[in-house]
Scaffold this motif. Structure first.
Motif, PDB file in Angstrom:
ATOM      1  N   VAL A   1       8.085  18.834   8.590  1.00 41.78           N
ATOM      2  CA  VAL A   1       6.892  18.321   7.443  1.00 41.78           C
ATOM      3  C   VAL A   1       5.353  17.836   8.004  1.00 41.78           C
ATOM      4  CG1 VAL A   1       6.031  17.303   5.715  1.00 41.78           C
ATOM      5  CG2 VAL A   1       8.230  18.010   5.720  1.00 41.78           C
ATOM      6  N   ASN A   2       6.230  16.702   9.113  1.00 37.10           N
ATOM      7  CA  ASN A   2       5.375  16.877  10.410  1.00 37.10           C
ATOM      8  C   ASN A   2       4.681  16.950  10.843  1.00 37.10           C
ATOM      9  OD1 ASN A   2       5.503  13.164   8.456  1.00 37.10           O
ATOM     10  ND2 ASN A   2       6.507  13.237   9.289  1.00 37.10           N
ATOM     11  N   GLU A   3       4.956  18.082  11.772  1.00 35.39           N
ATOM     12  CA  GLU A   3       4.916  18.971  12.646  1.00 35.39           C
ATOM     13  C   GLU A   3       4.372  20.005  12.450  1.00 35.39           C
ATOM     14  OE1 GLU A   3       5.586  18.319  15.579  1.00 35.39           O
ATOM     15  OE2 GLU A   3       4.829  19.659  16.937  1.00 35.39           O
ATOM     16  N   TYR A   4       4.495  20.812  11.224  1.00 30.60           N
ATOM     17  CA  TYR A   4       3.898  22.010  10.741  1.00 30.60           C
ATOM     18  C   TYR A   4       2.764  21.858   9.133  1.00 30.60           C
ATOM     19  CZ  TYR A   4       6.417  24.163  14.035  1.00 30.60           C
ATOM     20  OH  TYR A   4       7.100  24.826  15.151  1.00 30.60           O
ATOM     21  N   LYS A   5       2.781  19.947   8.748  1.00 37.52           N
ATOM     22  CA  LYS A   5       1.672  20.245   7.997  1.00 37.52           C
ATOM     23  C   LYS A   5       0.439  20.857   8.116  1.00 37.52           C
ATOM     24  CE  LYS A   5       0.723  15.547   9.362  1.00 37.52           C
ATOM     25  NZ  LYS A   5       0.880  14.131   8.953  1.00 37.52           N
ATOM     26  N   GLY A   6      -0.220  20.112   9.030  1.00 35.20           N
ATOM     27  CA  GLY A   6      -1.414  20.884   8.981  1.00 35.20           C
ATOM     28  C   GLY A   6      -1.347  22.893   9.316  1.00 35.20           C
ATOM     29  N   HIS A   7      -0.409  23.137   9.960  1.00 35.91           N
ATOM     30  CA  HIS A   7      -0.261  25.133   9.859  1.00 35.91           C
ATOM     31  C   HIS A   7      -0.085  25.328   8.429  1.00 35.91           C
ATOM     32  CE1 HIS A   7       1.302  28.210  11.838  1.00 35.91           C
ATOM     33  NE2 HIS A   7       1.913  28.490  10.925  1.00 35.91           N
ATOM     34  N   VAL A   8       0.305  24.862   7.994  1.00 36.00           N
ATOM     35  CA  VAL A   8       0.618  25.164   6.045  1.00 36.00           C
ATOM     36  C   VAL A   8      -0.633  25.049   5.154  1.00 36.00           C
ATOM     37  CG1 VAL A   8       1.476  24.628   4.118  1.00 36.00           C
ATOM     38  CG2 VAL A   8       3.211  24.694   6.451  1.00 36.00           C
ATOM     39  N   TYR A   9      -1.124  23.826   5.809  1.00 34.15           N
ATOM     40  CA  TYR A   9      -2.236  23.514   4.689  1.00 34.15           C
ATOM     41  C   TYR A   9      -3.517  24.551   5.310  1.00 34.15           C
ATOM     42  CZ  TYR A   9      -6.123  20.742   2.767  1.00 34.15           C
ATOM     43  OH  TYR A   9      -7.226  20.365   1.903  1.00 34.15           O
ATOM     44  N   ARG A  10      -3.279  24.955   6.457  1.00 32.20           N
ATOM     45  CA  ARG A  10      -4.810  24.691   6.782  1.00 32.20           C
ATOM     46  C   ARG A  10      -4.553  26.777   6.490  1.00 32.20           C
ATOM     47  NH1 ARG A  10      -4.291  21.959  11.797  1.00 32.20           N
ATOM     48  NH2 ARG A  10      -3.012  23.325  12.924  1.00 32.20           N
ATOM     49  N   GLN A  11      -3.732  27.042   6.009  1.00 34.52           N
ATOM     50  CA  GLN A  11      -3.496  28.967   5.882  1.00 34.52           C
ATOM     51  C   GLN A  11      -3.495  28.368   4.567  1.00 34.52           C
ATOM     52  OE1 GLN A  11       0.144  30.283   6.205  1.00 34.52           O
ATOM     53  NE2 GLN A  11       0.137  31.943   5.906  1.00 34.52           N
ATOM     54  N   ALA A  12      -3.342  27.793   3.643  1.00 40.37           N
ATOM     55  CA  ALA A  12      -3.630  27.248   2.178  1.00 40.37           C
ATOM     56  C   ALA A  12      -5.446  27.517   1.993  1.00 40.37           C
ATOM     57  CB  ALA A  12      -2.629  26.509   1.268  1.00 40.37           C
ATOM     58  N   MET A  13      -5.364  26.688   2.935  1.00 42.77           N
ATOM     59  CA  MET A  13      -7.291  26.293   1.997  1.00 42.77           C
ATOM     60  C   MET A  13      -7.933  27.303   2.935  1.00 42.77           C
ATOM     61  SD  MET A  13      -8.524  23.654   2.259  1.00 42.77           S
ATOM     62  CE  MET A  13     -10.405  23.544   2.039  1.00 42.77           C
ATOM     63  N   ALA A  14      -7.522  28.228   3.961  1.00 44.37           N
ATOM     64  CA  ALA A  14      -8.237  29.552   4.302  1.00 44.37           C
ATOM     65  C   ALA A  14      -7.687  30.179   2.653  1.00 44.37           C
ATOM     66  CB  ALA A  14      -8.061  30.000   5.111  1.00 44.37           C
ATOM     67  N   MET A  15      -6.694  29.839   2.606  1.00 45.90           N
ATOM     68  CA  MET A  15      -7.024  31.496   1.445  1.00 45.90           C
ATOM     69  C   MET A  15      -7.086  30.544  -0.083  1.00 45.90           C
ATOM     70  SD  MET A  15      -5.196  33.950   2.753  1.00 45.90           S
ATOM     71  CE  MET A  15      -4.862  35.257   1.499  1.00 45.90           C
ATOM     72  N   VAL A  16      -7.373  29.556  -0.351  1.00 47.38           N
ATOM     73  CA  VAL A  16      -7.578  29.479  -1.558  1.00 47.38           C
ATOM     74  C   VAL A  16      -9.349  28.689  -1.401  1.00 47.38           C
ATOM     75  CG1 VAL A  16      -5.167  29.875  -3.133  1.00 47.38           C
ATOM     76  CG2 VAL A  16      -6.903  27.356  -1.470  1.00 47.38           C
TER      77      VAL A  16
ATOM     78  N   GLU B   1      -6.868  18.125   7.559  1.00 43.15           N
ATOM     79  CA  GLU B   1      -5.181  18.373   7.505  1.00 43.15           C
ATOM     80  C   GLU B   1      -4.636  18.008   5.445  1.00 43.15           C
ATOM     81  OE1 GLU B   1      -2.742  17.218   9.081  1.00 43.15           O
ATOM     82  OE2 GLU B   1      -3.532  18.191  10.977  1.00 43.15           O
ATOM     83  N   PRO B   2      -3.457  18.097   5.413  1.00 41.92           N
ATOM     84  CA  PRO B   2      -3.779  17.914   4.087  1.00 41.92           C
ATOM     85  C   PRO B   2      -3.678  16.444   4.460  1.00 41.92           C
ATOM     86  CG  PRO B   2      -1.159  18.310   5.035  1.00 41.92           C
ATOM     87  CD  PRO B   2      -2.745  18.468   6.121  1.00 41.92           C
ATOM     88  N   SER B   3      -4.052  15.753   2.847  1.00 38.50           N
ATOM     89  CA  SER B   3      -3.566  13.907   2.362  1.00 38.50           C
ATOM     90  C   SER B   3      -2.824  13.327   3.091  1.00 38.50           C
ATOM     91  CB  SER B   3      -4.154  13.526   1.347  1.00 38.50           C
ATOM     92  OG  SER B   3      -3.426  13.471   0.172  1.00 38.50           O
TER      93      SER B   3
ATOM     94  N   ARG C   1      -4.456  35.732  12.230  1.00 42.18           N
ATOM     95  CA  ARG C   1      -5.230  35.451  13.369  1.00 42.18           C
ATOM     96  C   ARG C   1      -5.816  35.534  14.494  1.00 42.18           C
ATOM     97  NH1 ARG C   1      -3.746  37.003  17.934  1.00 42.18           N
ATOM     98  NH2 ARG C   1      -5.806  36.398  18.943  1.00 42.18           N
ATOM     99  N   ASP C   2      -6.588  34.860  13.292  1.00 37.74           N
ATOM    100  CA  ASP C   2      -8.039  33.978  13.719  1.00 37.74           C
ATOM    101  C   ASP C   2      -7.767  32.399  13.573  1.00 37.74           C
ATOM    102  OD1 ASP C   2      -8.941  36.100  14.664  1.00 37.74           O
ATOM    103  OD2 ASP C   2     -10.537  36.134  13.619  1.00 37.74           O
ATOM    104  N   ILE C   3      -6.856  31.398  12.546  1.00 35.95           N
ATOM    105  CA  ILE C   3      -6.691  30.795  12.151  1.00 35.95           C
ATOM    106  C   ILE C   3      -5.634  29.977  13.094  1.00 35.95           C
ATOM    107  CG2 ILE C   3      -6.828  28.359  10.555  1.00 35.95           C
ATOM    108  CD1 ILE C   3      -8.351  30.825   8.775  1.00 35.95           C
ATOM    109  N   GLN C   4      -4.597  31.098  12.832  1.00 35.40           N
ATOM    110  CA  GLN C   4      -3.229  30.230  12.520  1.00 35.40           C
ATOM    111  C   GLN C   4      -2.224  30.880  14.096  1.00 35.40           C
ATOM    112  OE1 GLN C   4      -2.943  28.131  10.437  1.00 35.40           O
ATOM    113  NE2 GLN C   4      -0.530  28.626   9.017  1.00 35.40           N
ATOM    114  N   GLY C   5      -3.567  32.052  14.865  1.00 35.23           N
ATOM    115  CA  GLY C   5      -2.665  32.642  15.860  1.00 35.23           C
ATOM    116  C   GLY C   5      -2.162  33.472  16.118  1.00 35.23           C
ATOM    117  N   PHE C   6      -0.868  34.022  15.244  1.00 34.13           N
ATOM    118  CA  PHE C   6       0.062  34.355  14.960  1.00 34.13           C
ATOM    119  C   PHE C   6      -0.402  36.195  15.769  1.00 34.13           C
ATOM    120  CE2 PHE C   6       1.110  32.255  11.947  1.00 34.13           C
ATOM    121  CZ  PHE C   6       2.673  32.102  11.679  1.00 34.13           C
ATOM    122  N   SER C   7       0.249  36.807  16.387  1.00 35.41           N
ATOM    123  CA  SER C   7       0.238  37.990  17.003  1.00 35.41           C
ATOM    124  C   SER C   7      -0.426  39.066  16.336  1.00 35.41           C
ATOM    125  CB  SER C   7       0.783  38.617  18.476  1.00 35.41           C
ATOM    126  OG  SER C   7       2.192  38.765  17.992  1.00 35.41           O
ATOM    127  N   TYR C   8      -0.297  40.482  16.616  1.00 40.18           N
ATOM    128  CA  TYR C   8      -0.263  41.787  15.380  1.00 40.18           C
ATOM    129  C   TYR C   8       1.171  41.797  14.911  1.00 40.18           C
ATOM    130  CZ  TYR C   8      -5.117  42.842  16.493  1.00 40.18           C
ATOM    131  OH  TYR C   8      -6.788  42.838  16.592  1.00 40.18           O
TER     132      TYR C   8
END
Lengths: 172, 180
Positions: free
Chosen positions: B25-40, A58-60, B139-146
């Protein structure tokens, strides 16, 4: 006899992206082939591990706060711009409305002066004729400009102070 | 959040409601952050991308045609930002590798890393190419279909299948090398 290995289909199989026939084929094969079953288990584990390793990321709180602050600053900016446009329009409207009595006052004053200053009649008359002709526009613009300047000074002061506060926050 | 409720919030955000956007923002912050974290694979950079993605989304949400496409649309924004960030990082790395001496040092350390350190799955992910990492992340972290991945990345379905398959094979290979 055991069918060919299905390594190429396993990735899609674990993602449930195969057609019904292909899925049945892989199902049957996995019951017979240990090598493919092992590969399937490895892929499954890899998928689970990837998911679990990122699941709780989760982001900070500061990130969310920054976004919220940015939105709030943008909203404030929009209000200021809307206010500015409203002020300009109101200034123009008011100055136009106020000019009507001013124009008649100018004309009255001009007539009085004409009566008492007969000698300079032609000069003064021509001057007021010019004023009466153009003063409607030029007067409106001058009054509107003065009003706008007077109203804009506190708005600009507010904008400058809020921008510097934002800048200080973002650098700190 | 229920789908209908979510669509309502998206519609309000499109109309310019700041509180609706903050809910998103509150709903999707984790979703966005996880994608960014996995990439960078860098907390600070991932947070920068998260922030930038939401600010971009805030300014362009009016252009979003369909409410139900919001997640894919947001994911595409993150994907583009990650791509830009990684391109920038690569350029910086290339600059640093100009001198032959530095190149030698790097080669030595990478050899040491390869032989002694056991890679975590997150580190192993960074060794994949951008395309493969992106596909497996979605696919594996965000769970999107092909199909959804194909739409997000603007590539054919067959390419998505092969990228995910290859990414898994590579990842497995990297992890098994680290264990040896």
């Amino acid at each position: 006899m055991m069918a060919e290995h299905v390594f190429g289909l396993l990735s899609e199989y674990i993602d449930d992206e195969l057609s019904i026939d292909e899925k049945k084929k892989v199902d049957r094969h996995l019951q017979e082939c240990i090598t493919c079953k092992l590969e399937y288990d490895n892929l499954r584990e890899l998928q689970d591990q990837l998911f679990l390793n990122f699941k709780y990321e989760e982001p900070s709180d500061t990130v969310v706060q920054h976004i919220h602050r940015h939105i709030a600053a943008d909203q404030r900016e929009r209000v200021v711009i809307k206010g500015f446009i409203l002020v300009v329009l109101m200034g123009l409207f008011l100055s136009s409305a106020l000019f009507v009595p001013f124009l008649s006052a100018f004309q009255t004053l001009g007539h009085i002066i004409l009566v008492f200053m007969y000698i300079g009649r032609s000069v003064v008359h021509s001057l007021f004729t010019v004023l009466a002709g153009n003063v409607y526009i030029s007067g409106s613009v001058i009054i509107a400009a003065i009003l706008i300047i007077l109203i804009m000074i506190p708005i600009l002061k507010y904008l400058i102070s809020s921008t510097s506060i934002e800048a200080r926050r973002s650098t700190s | 959040m229920e789908k209908e409720e979510l669509f309502k919030v998206i519609r309000e955000a499109k109309k310019g409601s700041p509180s609706a956007f903050e809910t998103l923002v509150n709903e999707y912050k984790g979703h966005v952050y996880r994608q960014a974290m996995a990439m960078v694979h860098d907390r600070m950079e991932a947070e920068d991308i998260t922030q930038e993605a939401f600010i971009k989304a805030y300014y362009s949400i009016k252009k979003l045609d369909r409410e139900y496409a919001f997640v894919s649309w947001l994911t595409r924004i993150v994907s583009n930002l990650c791509y830009d960030k990684m391109k920038m990082k690569k350029r910086e790395r290339d600059k640093q590798l100009v001198s032959a001496e530095q190149r030698d040092i790097t080669a030595q350390s990478s050899f040491v890393e390869k032989t002694h350190a056991r890679l975590s799955i997150k580190e192993a992910l960074t060794q994949l190419s951008h395309e493969h990492r992106e596909a497996i992340t979605l696919r594996d972290i965000q769970g999107f279909s092909y199909k959804e991945i194909a739409d997000i990345l603007g590539i054919p379905l067959g390419t998505v299948k092969s990228r995910i398959n290859l990414a898994r094979q590579e990842l497995k290979q990297i992890l098994s090398e680290g264990e040896e």
